[in-house]
Design an enzyme around this catalytic site. Sequence first.
Site, PDB file in Angstrom:
ATOM      1  N   LYS A   5       0.835  -1.210   0.000  1.00 11.90           N
ATOM      2  CA  LYS A   5       0.000   0.000   0.000  1.00 11.90           C
ATOM      3  C   LYS A   5       0.869   1.259   0.000  1.00 11.90           C
ATOM      4  O   LYS A   5       0.622   2.197  -0.750  1.00 11.90           O
ATOM      5  CB  LYS A   5      -0.899   0.001   1.243  1.00 11.90           C
ATOM      6  CG  LYS A   5      -1.547   1.328   1.537  1.00 11.90           C
ATOM      7  CD  LYS A   5      -2.362   1.300   2.807  1.00 11.90           C
ATOM      8  CE  LYS A   5      -1.587   1.559   4.085  1.00 11.90           C
ATOM      9  NZ  LYS A   5      -1.247   2.962   4.360  1.00 11.90           N
ATOM     10  N   ASN A   6       1.896   1.251   0.852  1.00 11.12           N
ATOM     11  CA  ASN A   6       2.694   2.468   1.009  1.00 11.12           C
ATOM     12  C   ASN A   6       3.589   2.751  -0.196  1.00 11.12           C
ATOM     13  O   ASN A   6       4.144   3.838  -0.316  1.00 11.12           O
ATOM     14  CB  ASN A   6       3.543   2.394   2.276  1.00 11.12           C
ATOM     15  CG  ASN A   6       2.707   2.597   3.525  1.00 11.12           C
ATOM     16  OD1 ASN A   6       1.506   2.888   3.428  1.00 11.12           O
ATOM     17  ND2 ASN A   6       3.317   2.435   4.685  1.00 11.12           N
ATOM     18  N   CYS A  12      -4.429  13.231  13.506  1.00  6.95           N
ATOM     19  CA  CYS A  12      -4.635  11.832  13.145  1.00  6.95           C
ATOM     20  C   CYS A  12      -4.416  11.027  14.396  1.00  6.95           C
ATOM     21  O   CYS A  12      -3.752  11.468  15.321  1.00  6.95           O
ATOM     22  CB  CYS A  12      -3.674  11.477  12.019  1.00  6.95           C
ATOM     23  SG  CYS A  12      -2.801   9.965  12.190  1.00  6.95           S
ATOM     24  N   ARG A  23       1.373  14.567  13.227  1.00  7.94           N
ATOM     25  CA  ARG A  23       1.775  14.333  11.844  1.00  7.94           C
ATOM     26  C   ARG A  23       1.591  15.556  10.931  1.00  7.94           C
ATOM     27  O   ARG A  23       0.796  15.531   9.995  1.00  7.94           O
ATOM     28  CB  ARG A  23       1.000  13.142  11.259  1.00  7.94           C
ATOM     29  CG  ARG A  23       1.276  11.866  11.992  1.00  7.94           C
ATOM     30  CD  ARG A  23       0.520  10.709  11.389  1.00  7.94           C
ATOM     31  NE  ARG A  23       1.277   9.998  10.401  1.00  7.94           N
ATOM     32  CZ  ARG A  23       0.820   8.941   9.733  1.00  7.94           C
ATOM     33  NH1 ARG A  23      -0.386   8.515   9.935  1.00  7.94           N
ATOM     34  NH2 ARG A  23       1.570   8.323   8.856  1.00  7.94           N
ATOM     35  N   ASP A  75       5.597   0.595  11.657  1.00  9.49           N
ATOM     36  CA  ASP A  75       4.355  -0.059  11.224  1.00  9.49           C
ATOM     37  C   ASP A  75       4.271  -1.523  11.663  1.00  9.49           C
ATOM     38  O   ASP A  75       3.267  -2.187  11.394  1.00  9.49           O
ATOM     39  CB  ASP A  75       4.207   0.038   9.694  1.00  9.49           C
ATOM     40  CG  ASP A  75       3.800   1.431   9.251  1.00  9.49           C
ATOM     41  OD1 ASP A  75       3.472   2.256  10.117  1.00  9.49           O
ATOM     42  OD2 ASP A  75       3.807   1.695   8.029  1.00  9.49           O
ATOM     43  N   ARG A 128      -7.978  -0.813   5.343  1.00  9.84           N
ATOM     44  CA  ARG A 128      -7.168   0.198   4.656  1.00  9.84           C
ATOM     45  C   ARG A 128      -5.827  -0.387   4.227  1.00  9.84           C
ATOM     46  O   ARG A 128      -5.184   0.150   3.324  1.00  9.84           O
ATOM     47  CB  ARG A 128      -6.905   1.385   5.588  1.00  9.84           C
ATOM     48  CG  ARG A 128      -8.150   2.185   5.907  1.00  9.84           C
ATOM     49  CD  ARG A 128      -7.794   3.403   6.712  1.00  9.84           C
ATOM     50  NE  ARG A 128      -6.685   4.106   6.089  1.00  9.84           N
ATOM     51  CZ  ARG A 128      -5.911   4.989   6.688  1.00  9.84           C
ATOM     52  NH1 ARG A 128      -6.111   5.287   7.943  1.00  9.84           N
ATOM     53  NH2 ARG A 128      -4.933   5.575   6.039  1.00  9.84           N
TER      54      ARG A 128
END
Length: 419
Positions: free
Chosen positions: A22-23, A116, A121, A306, A398
Site C-alpha cells: 500500500k505504502n 490523526c 503528523r 508499522d 485500509r
Amino acid sequence: MDQIVIEGGNRLSGKIPVSGAKNAALPLMAACLLSDKPLTLTNLPQLADISTMSQLLEQHGVQIDASNGAAVFDAADVDNTVAPYDLVRRMRASVLVLGPLVARFGEAKVSLPGGCAIGTRPVDLHIQGLEHLGAEIDLDGGYVTASAPNGLTGGKFIFPFVSVGATENLMMAATLAKGETVLSNVAREPEVTDLAECLVAMGSKIDGIGSDTLAIQGVDTLNSAEHSVVGDRIEAGTYAMAAAITDGDVELAGVKAEHLDAVFRALADAGLEIGKTYDGVSVRLGKGGLKGVDVMTEPFPGFPTDLQAQIMALMSVADGAAMITETIFENRFMHVPELARMGANVNVHGASALVRGVDRLTGAEVMATDLRASSSLILAALAAMGETVVRRVYHLDRGYERIEEKLAACGAVIRREKE
Ligand code: UD1
C-alpha cells in the site's frame, strides 16, 4: 460496520501470498500526475486506501482503466489542481499529489490533513521542501496552496529528520524542476526506492537511489511507463508474527527478505527460524519457544514503526520481558489497553512499553483504533483462548488485502460479520 471474529488457538500452516505494498502504491499512483502519458501499475493491492487515492486522482481529471490485474492511470487531461478536504481527511497520503501537481501545472491547492489518531503528523517538511524548489506557499482556510507559475527550480534541501512522505513528494516534484535538486537525509524505505525506480522508468534522472542523498536532474517532460508495485514488507512481517504467535509454520511468497532484515533479526533473537525461499521467506517458531526481545522503531533500515503494535502482541506471550520503544510517532500505543483486555501485561513509560510475557491471552471484545493496532489485535486473537471479536475493522481494510481469506487458508478460524 464489519467486525472480525476469531476462535484462537489454531496453528497457522501454509503459504501466504504477499500483496503489493500500500505504502508504495499510493505514491506511485500520485506519480501519474507528473506526465501526460499513461502510467501502468501492476501488483496493486485492492484496499480502501487505494480506492480513496483513485477517487482523488479521478476528481483531478485522471482517467483510470483497471483490468486484468493492471491499472492504467492517464493524467493527460487534468483539469483540477485542488485536493478537497473530504478526500484528504480520509487519508493523509493524499498530500502526495501536492508535489506532482505544482511541478507539472505550476499550482496546487491541497487540504491540510489535520490531526490523526497516531500523533499530530504535520506536513511542514513537505511545504518547506517545496519552498526550497521555488514554490510560493500560502496557508489559508485549512488548505495549502503552492504556486510556481514559471515552474519549479532545482535546489538543496536537508531534511532535519527523516520523513517518508516528504521525501516522496519532493523527489517527484524535483523530477520536473529546472536544474539539479539535492535532497539530503532522505528516507530510504523500500517504498521510496520503488517510487524512484518507477520515476526513472518514466524518464527521470535520479542518482543515489537507496542512499540518504538523492541528486535529481530535472527534465522537461516524463514518459509512459509500466511498473510492478513492490511486495508489502509490513503485511509479510505481520504474517511472520502470526506464524510465530500460533507456533505455526508459514511461507510468505512475493516479498524481498532484505526489506525485513531488522525485523527478521529481532524475530530470530525471539526464537524464530527464518529461511529464504525462491520467491520469499519461510518462518516458523524454533524448538526453544518464544523469548522476549527489546525493539526500537527507527527509519529504514531500522525496525519499522508499522510493525511495532504487532511485535507487542507477539511479545505479550513470550518467555520473559521485552522493552518496545517507539521513536517515530508520539501516541502510537493505542493498542495497549485493548491488548490488556485480552490479558497482556504491558506498562507504558513515555515512548517505551515494558511487556512482560504471560502464559496465555484470552479472547475478548476489542476495538481497532488504527491500521497497525488492528493487526496486533488480530495476532493476539489468533493466539488467545476462546473467541475474540475485533470491532471497527475498516481500519484493517485500509491496509490488509483479504486478511481473513489469507489467514483462513492457513488454518485460522476467522470470519467477518456485520456488527
Ligand atoms: C509513512 C507511511 C506510514 C509509516 C511512516 C513511517 C505511507 C503512506 N505511510 O507515513 O505507514 O508509519 O511513513 O515509516 O507511506 N513529520 C513532520 N513533518 C512532516 C512530515 C513528517 O513532523 O512534514 C513527522 C511525523 O509526524 C512523524 C515522522 O515525521 O512523526 C515520520 O513521518 P513520515 O515518515 O513523514 O510518515 P508518513 O510519510 O506520513
